[in-house]
Design an enzyme around this catalytic site. Structure first.
Site, short mmCIF file in Angstrom:
data_model
loop_
_atom_site.label_atom_id
_atom_site.label_comp_id
_atom_site.label_asym_id
_atom_site.label_seq_id
_atom_site.Cartn_x
_atom_site.Cartn_y
_atom_site.Cartn_z
N PRO A 10 4.73 0.60 1.67
CG PRO A 10 3.26 1.82 0.48
CD PRO A 10 4.77 1.20 0.46
CG ASN A 11 -0.94 0.01 3.33
OD1 ASN A 11 -1.33 0.49 4.42
ND2 ASN A 11 -1.02 0.74 2.21
NE ARG A 18 -2.73 -4.09 1.94
CZ ARG A 18 -1.65 -3.95 0.99
NH1 ARG A 18 -0.47 -4.36 1.11
NH2 ARG A 18 -2.17 -3.22 -0.08
CE1 TYR A 23 -1.06 -7.72 -1.94
CE2 TYR A 23 -2.99 -6.88 -0.59
CZ TYR A 23 -2.10 -6.67 -1.68
OH TYR A 23 -2.53 -5.85 -2.53
CG ASN A 75 6.12 -6.26 -1.99
OD1 ASN A 75 5.64 -5.23 -2.71
ND2 ASN A 75 5.38 -7.22 -1.57
CB ALA A 78 0.61 1.37 -3.07
CD GLU A 99 8.37 -5.16 -9.56
OE1 GLU A 99 9.16 -4.85 -10.81
OE2 GLU A 99 7.34 -4.48 -9.62
CG HIS A 101 4.74 -7.24 -6.76
ND1 HIS A 101 4.70 -6.08 -6.01
CD2 HIS A 101 5.32 -7.11 -7.82
CE1 HIS A 101 5.17 -4.95 -6.91
NE2 HIS A 101 5.81 -5.68 -7.90
NE ARG A 108 -4.69 -7.62 -6.52
CZ ARG A 108 -4.18 -6.82 -5.41
NH1 ARG A 108 -2.78 -7.01 -4.99
NH2 ARG A 108 -4.94 -6.31 -4.47
#
Ligand code: DQA
Length: 151
Positions: A10-11, A18, A23, A75, A78, A99, A101, A108
């Site tokens: 998502p996103n 964003r 990112y 990825n 969330a 995975e 990111h 964070r």
């Protein structure tokens, strides 16, 4: 031909605008283009998807299990921190995956440090920005051509 599936949660369709401080400025289209260029060098057949919906990602992973996909670059965005359903789907199909990111999920907020995927992934790339996807293709190539690995 080796089949690679790249999944984005998502996103990530909003990449480019964003939170660029986390990112970067590349949008998903640019990342897809570069990732495909690297994949071509290895003669990989590569498909790229993004979804904002958990169930769609579960369906795509189940489909990958039926279509003999060799490797997944993922990825989960969330859903990294929430999704038992996607974890279970990956365990069910038993396809090796990395995975990815863009941001470093360890420097964070506290809640981002927990991933439902890291312990079942071949490895995790986090915090290197968009190049993480390209590095994952290279790592997939090494992984798939290593005959010493246990099958
Ligand atoms: C992300 C990190 C996640 O914590 C976040 O929810 C995202 C993107 C990354 O690529 O850095 O949406 O997966």
């Amino acid at each position: 031909m080796t089949q690679i599936l790249v999944l984005n949660g998502p996103n990530l369709n909003l990449l480019g605008s964003r939170e660029p401080e986390h990112y970067g400025r590349d949008n998903l289209e640019t990342i897809e283009k570069r990732t495909k260029e690297i994949a071509q060098e290895f003669d990989f057949d590569i498909e790229f998807f993004q979804s904002n919906t958990e169930g769609t990602l579960v369906d795509l992973i189940q489909e990958a299990g039926k279509c003999a996909v060799d490797f997944i670059i993922f990825n989960p965005a969330a859903f990294t921190h929430t999704s038992v359903a996607i974890r279970d789907a990956l365990k069910a199909v038993n396809i090796p995956f990395i995975e990815v990111h863009l941001s470093n999920i360890h420097n964070r907020e506290e809640f981002r440090r927990n991933s439902y995927f890291s312990d079942i992934a071949i490895g995790t790339i986090s915090g290197l920005g968009a190049i993480g996807y390209e590095l994952a293709v290279l790592a997939a190539h090494r992984y798939l051509s290593d005959d010493t690995r246990q099958k």
